[in-house]
Motif scaffolding. Structure first.
Motif, short mmCIF file in Angstrom:
data_model
loop_
_atom_site.label_atom_id
_atom_site.label_comp_id
_atom_site.label_asym_id
_atom_site.label_seq_id
_atom_site.Cartn_x
_atom_site.Cartn_y
_atom_site.Cartn_z
N THR A 24 0.64 -1.26 -0.02
CA THR A 24 0.11 -0.02 -0.02
C THR A 24 0.76 1.30 -0.13
O THR A 24 1.68 1.51 0.93
N ILE A 25 0.87 1.78 -1.14
CA ILE A 25 1.70 3.16 -1.26
C ILE A 25 1.10 4.32 -0.66
O ILE A 25 -0.08 4.63 -1.05
N ARG A 26 1.72 4.99 0.38
CA ARG A 26 1.02 6.13 0.96
C ARG A 26 1.91 7.30 -0.03
O ARG A 26 3.02 7.58 0.16
N HIS A 27 0.76 8.13 -0.50
CA HIS A 27 1.20 9.50 -0.87
C HIS A 27 1.03 10.75 0.00
O HIS A 27 0.09 10.77 0.82
N PHE A 39 -6.35 12.35 -12.95
CA PHE A 39 -7.55 11.29 -12.63
C PHE A 39 -8.46 11.23 -13.64
O PHE A 39 -8.54 12.04 -14.49
N LYS A 40 -9.34 10.12 -13.60
CA LYS A 40 -10.34 10.10 -14.60
C LYS A 40 -11.64 9.55 -13.99
O LYS A 40 -11.46 8.55 -13.19
N LEU A 41 -12.59 10.34 -13.69
CA LEU A 41 -13.52 10.30 -12.50
C LEU A 41 -14.98 10.71 -13.31
O LEU A 41 -14.83 11.60 -14.28
N VAL A 42 -15.93 10.01 -12.82
CA VAL A 42 -17.44 10.34 -13.54
C VAL A 42 -18.15 11.53 -12.83
O VAL A 42 -18.20 11.61 -11.50
N SER B 52 -11.99 5.86 -3.39
CA SER B 52 -11.02 6.73 -3.05
C SER B 52 -9.72 6.90 -3.58
O SER B 52 -8.52 7.06 -2.67
N ALA B 53 -9.55 6.26 -4.73
CA ALA B 53 -7.98 6.12 -5.19
C ALA B 53 -7.51 7.52 -5.36
O ALA B 53 -6.22 7.64 -5.43
N ARG B 57 -4.53 9.13 -3.74
CA ARG B 57 -3.30 9.39 -4.79
C ARG B 57 -2.88 10.95 -4.17
O ARG B 57 -1.85 11.35 -4.42
N TYR B 58 -3.85 11.85 -3.59
CA TYR B 58 -3.46 13.21 -3.01
C TYR B 58 -3.29 13.05 -1.54
O TYR B 58 -3.13 14.19 -0.93
N GLY B 59 -3.23 11.82 -1.04
CA GLY B 59 -2.75 11.84 0.28
C GLY B 59 -3.59 12.51 1.15
O GLY B 59 -3.58 13.03 2.41
N LEU B 60 -5.02 12.64 0.96
CA LEU B 60 -6.31 13.12 1.78
C LEU B 60 -7.23 12.34 2.51
O LEU B 60 -7.92 12.95 3.00
N ARG B 61 -6.80 11.09 2.46
CA ARG B 61 -7.63 10.37 3.29
C ARG B 61 -7.85 10.83 4.80
O ARG B 61 -6.70 10.98 5.37
N ASP B 62 -8.88 11.13 5.09
CA ASP B 62 -9.05 11.66 6.44
C ASP B 62 -8.90 10.54 7.41
O ASP B 62 -9.80 9.65 7.69
N PRO B 63 -7.98 10.57 8.69
CA PRO B 63 -7.73 9.62 9.53
C PRO B 63 -8.72 9.43 10.51
O PRO B 63 -9.02 8.55 11.13
N ASP B 64 -9.66 10.53 10.71
CA ASP B 64 -10.63 10.46 11.59
C ASP B 64 -11.81 9.44 11.24
O ASP B 64 -12.50 8.95 12.23
N TYR B 65 -11.87 9.07 10.09
CA TYR B 65 -12.82 7.92 9.65
C TYR B 65 -12.50 6.47 9.52
O TYR B 65 -13.05 5.66 9.36
N ALA B 66 -11.18 6.31 9.78
CA ALA B 66 -10.36 5.06 9.83
C ALA B 66 -11.24 3.99 10.40
O ALA B 66 -11.59 4.35 11.74
N GLY B 67 -11.36 3.02 9.94
CA GLY B 67 -12.12 1.85 10.55
C GLY B 67 -13.84 1.77 10.47
O GLY B 67 -14.28 0.80 10.90
N GLN B 68 -14.19 2.92 10.06
CA GLN B 68 -15.69 3.01 10.00
C GLN B 68 -16.16 2.72 8.79
O GLN B 68 -15.33 2.72 7.47
#
Lengths: 68, 113
Positions: A24-27, A39-42, B52-53, B57-68
């Protein structure tokens, strides 16, 4: 630690390792000056949009929590 | 979200993209609701990031919602890009008081040719 407890812990550790996604690569967020990742999104009309197609224009990207 | 409409109307050659976990139908309903006030269409493409790909990729996943079951929701963030796709300005929210304002976004867009 007794032998059966050690075995249980080892089994648990192996199971956990097997469950984790591979590599799992963390960016980090892109920094000032970096090219923003494509990105390509709908969209709300079912139309696919790519960021790279917006080259030549200024772009505002807004990530938001949504209304679910 | 409705505030972004004023940015879309004020600037000629700017594309505005919103990215969230809202499905296209939900976003369609939101855009329609905003346009009902007669002040014009939203002018923002509301994009669905299903796994959430892009958020990741932008490193923006909010850790406050982890596991929910809402895991994958992004921290609110705004990026202003130039015509070559480079980041010129950004604001990533770590506190609700740090939300980017329309004034800041407009100033960022005006800060470069």
């Amino acid at each position: 630690m007794n032998r059966s407890l050690r075995a249980t812990v080892a089994l648990a550790a192996l199971s956990l390792a097997a469950a984790l996604p591979a590599a799992t690569i963390r960016h980090d967020p892109p920094a000032i000056g970096a090219v923003a990742p494509d990105f390509k999104l709908v969209d709300q009309n079912g139309k696919a949009e790519t960021l790279s197609a917006a080259r030549g224009k200024k772009v505002v990207l807004v990530f938001y929590r949504g209304y679910w | 979200m409705a505030g972004l409409r004023s940015i879309a109307h004020a600037f000629d050659d700017v594309r505005i993209f919103g990215i969230s976990l809202d499905r296209p139908q939900q976003s369609h309903d939101l855009a329609s609701k905003i346009a009902k006030d007669g002040r014009g269409p939203l002018g923002v493409a509301l994009l669905f990031d299903p796994r959430s790909a892009t958020i990741d990729r932008y490193g923006l996943r909010d850790p406050d919602y982890a596991g929910q079951d809402t895991d994958g929701v992004p921290r609110p963030a705004v990026f202003v890009l130039d015509q070559q796709g480079r980041v010129r300005w950004e604001k990533i929210e770590t506190d609700y008081r740090e939300r980017a304002t329309n004034e800041e976004i407009a100033a960022a867009l005006d800060s470069f040719d």
